[in-house]
Design an enzyme around this catalytic site. Sequence first.
Site, mmCIF file in Angstrom:
data_model
loop_
_atom_site.group_PDB
_atom_site.id
_atom_site.type_symbol
_atom_site.label_atom_id
_atom_site.label_comp_id
_atom_site.label_asym_id
_atom_site.label_seq_id
_atom_site.Cartn_x
_atom_site.Cartn_y
_atom_site.Cartn_z
ATOM 1 N N GLU A 167 -0.624 9.194 -8.387
ATOM 2 C CA GLU A 167 -1.751 9.581 -7.522
ATOM 3 C C GLU A 167 -2.382 10.903 -7.938
ATOM 4 O O GLU A 167 -2.609 11.787 -7.102
ATOM 5 C CB GLU A 167 -1.289 9.599 -6.051
ATOM 6 C CG GLU A 167 -0.719 8.254 -5.621
ATOM 7 C CD GLU A 167 -0.133 8.224 -4.208
ATOM 8 O OE1 GLU A 167 -0.208 9.253 -3.514
ATOM 9 O OE2 GLU A 167 0.404 7.175 -3.815
ATOM 10 N N ASN A 209 0.402 5.857 -12.268
ATOM 11 C CA ASN A 209 0.396 4.970 -11.099
ATOM 12 C C ASN A 209 -0.573 5.514 -10.047
ATOM 13 O O ASN A 209 -0.615 6.730 -9.810
ATOM 14 C CB ASN A 209 1.830 4.955 -10.527
ATOM 15 C CG ASN A 209 2.069 3.878 -9.492
ATOM 16 O OD1 ASN A 209 1.729 2.723 -9.708
ATOM 17 N ND2 ASN A 209 2.656 4.260 -8.367
ATOM 18 N N HIS A 244 -1.997 -1.401 -2.354
ATOM 19 C CA HIS A 244 -1.833 -1.391 -0.889
ATOM 20 C C HIS A 244 -3.141 -1.932 -0.329
ATOM 21 O O HIS A 244 -4.106 -1.195 -0.143
ATOM 22 C CB HIS A 244 -1.553 0.020 -0.384
ATOM 23 C CG HIS A 244 -0.246 0.559 -0.876
ATOM 24 N ND1 HIS A 244 0.957 0.015 -0.482
ATOM 25 C CD2 HIS A 244 0.052 1.572 -1.729
ATOM 26 C CE1 HIS A 244 1.952 0.675 -1.076
ATOM 27 N NE2 HIS A 244 1.429 1.615 -1.840
ATOM 28 N N GLU A 272 3.113 -1.691 -6.050
ATOM 29 C CA GLU A 272 3.486 -1.422 -4.648
ATOM 30 C C GLU A 272 2.770 -2.388 -3.705
ATOM 31 O O GLU A 272 2.242 -1.990 -2.668
ATOM 32 C CB GLU A 272 3.132 0.028 -4.268
ATOM 33 C CG GLU A 272 3.778 1.062 -5.161
ATOM 34 C CD GLU A 272 3.496 2.511 -4.747
ATOM 35 O OE1 GLU A 272 3.001 2.738 -3.622
ATOM 36 O OE2 GLU A 272 3.770 3.409 -5.569
ATOM 37 N N ASP A 274 1.342 -4.599 -0.970
ATOM 38 C CA ASP A 274 1.423 -5.044 0.427
ATOM 39 C C ASP A 274 0.010 -5.325 0.907
ATOM 40 O O ASP A 274 -0.953 -4.801 0.351
ATOM 41 C CB ASP A 274 2.186 -4.058 1.340
ATOM 42 C CG ASP A 274 1.739 -2.618 1.228
ATOM 43 O OD1 ASP A 274 0.541 -2.366 0.988
ATOM 44 O OD2 ASP A 274 2.586 -1.720 1.415
HETATM 45 O O1 9MR Z 1 7.091 3.782 1.462
HETATM 46 C C1 9MR Z 1 7.275 5.156 1.311
HETATM 47 C C2 9MR Z 1 7.657 5.779 2.658
HETATM 48 O O2 9MR Z 1 8.925 5.323 3.066
HETATM 49 C C3 9MR Z 1 7.630 7.282 2.558
HETATM 50 O O3 9MR Z 1 7.829 7.843 3.843
HETATM 51 C C4 9MR Z 1 6.316 7.730 1.990
HETATM 52 C C5 9MR Z 1 6.278 9.234 1.865
HETATM 53 O O4 9MR Z 1 5.058 9.688 1.473
HETATM 54 O O5 9MR Z 1 6.105 7.142 0.723
HETATM 55 C C6 9MR Z 1 6.004 5.764 0.793
HETATM 56 O O6 9MR Z 1 5.738 5.218 -0.478
HETATM 57 C C7 9MR Z 1 4.511 5.609 -1.093
HETATM 58 C C8 9MR Z 1 4.746 5.620 -2.581
HETATM 59 O O7 9MR Z 1 5.833 6.475 -2.884
HETATM 60 C C9 9MR Z 1 3.510 6.068 -3.336
HETATM 61 N N1 9MR Z 1 2.374 5.248 -2.974
HETATM 62 C C10 9MR Z 1 2.128 5.097 -1.560
HETATM 63 C C11 9MR Z 1 3.380 4.600 -0.849
HETATM 64 C C12 9MR Z 1 3.099 4.353 0.625
HETATM 65 O O8 9MR Z 1 2.792 5.537 1.271
#
Ligand code: 9MR
Length: 473
Positions: A167, A209, A244, A272, A274
Amino acid sequence: MLLSRPHHSRQRRRALIAGVVTVATAALGLGLSTQFASAQTTLRGAADELGKDIGVAVSYDQLQNNATYRNIVATEFNSLTAENAMKWDATEPSDGQYTFTQADAIVNFAEDNDQTVHGHTFVWHQQTPQWVQNLSGTAMQAAMVEHINTVANRYEGRVDSWDVVNEVVSDSNGAMRDSFWLRAMGEGYITTAFQTARAADPNADLYINDYSIEADNAKSDRIYTIAQGLVNQNLLDGVGFQSHLILGQVPSTMESNLQRFVDLGLKVRITELDIRITMPADSSELARQAQDYERVVSLCAELADCSGVTVWGLRDGDSWVPGVFPGEGAPLLYNDDFSKKSAYDSVLDALGGDGTGEPPTSDPVTTTPPPTGSGCTATLSVQSPWNTGATYSATVRANQALTGWRVTWTWPGSERISNAWSVQGTLTGATVTGTNAGYNGTVAAGQTTTFGFNITKADGSTASVPTVTCTPA
Ligand code: 9MR
């Protein structure tokens, strides 16, 4: 360079598949499409045949504490990503103090189950401890290099690919994200991160990513420019499209957008996935979600340089979505009771399996359980046979409390195990001797645990169901 770097577990799986293909075509003289109008009834079985990763983001806690979760993760997926356990705040919460308990457990689980690991992530503006954020530019760079070296070295040969940076582009006009990384070090931090990761684990595939880059847009344009620069220095192997997505909004330009990255010589990966729905989700929305999933997964299935798809969690209730988007949810493949959603079936279809809900062409064969009385009993059942192979599931029943178990049987014919999960040992010969994996040896009296495997067999022969001897170990 790119092609000569080996990919340990992925290469193993592909080699196996190539073997199956050769035997099938030589013996049958049939085209692959006939052979692979497959009766695979698991995501994993279908993805293995396709030579792709089907991954899931896993939680350490669920893997530790929930046997059903563990079994589904082991049997339905051939790749894992730690949803949180490999992030900086989990692995190095204070300077130089590393905690690898959770990350190790996930990598061990993947190894026990012959799964690849896509590592997530070294450099991100979230879940990075304050002590890093407070450093000056030079000190921050030193900390970043040290962190990448330590984590990448630890998992060298065990983690197949890494999200090196996550990101780094903002949501407005494709500008660089105004993160503490950028402010302290300037844009060069990205190159430094990739150089460090490349040197630390030359065999791992390195990915950049990001989210909202599925469409051809200003943000993906920026990623494209960064990717070009890294490719020119041989520092990048792939681009991760988080995906997402929102119901009904799979971008129309997704295929051509992925293709332009492939044209740079890169792999692409859905990292990732969903697809969220405004709650409550009704049946037509769930049907639409299944279509959306099918579209995204088909896109990867049909693109040779798409390494795979990872879904961001197992059950709807495991998802990050409702916490961040109140009123939205139901974004994954499984309901909270572990039942499969329509989206599961459509993903299976997209991978070339049998997601129609119809039974496979040949009926599964099940043995009658041997008599009880000894310490444990084990039974095999054929889940999905095809001409030259089959997927089996096995159940171990504890007649007394067990802290470990050993199973053995001899194949009467040509059957040989090609890969197995939740069991280890001497598995590939005519006589099979297996013991529990690290996590499924303890079984309370009267309870069961499962393991599974695929076999190859002579073309057209029946997949036999030998009697298994089970002893406490
Ligand atoms: O799914 C993850 C969640 O459990 C955490 O609390 C969160 C913290 O920022 O991160 C989520 O995963 C993220 C991923 O690491 C990067 N892309 C976005 C995902 C969803 O927020």
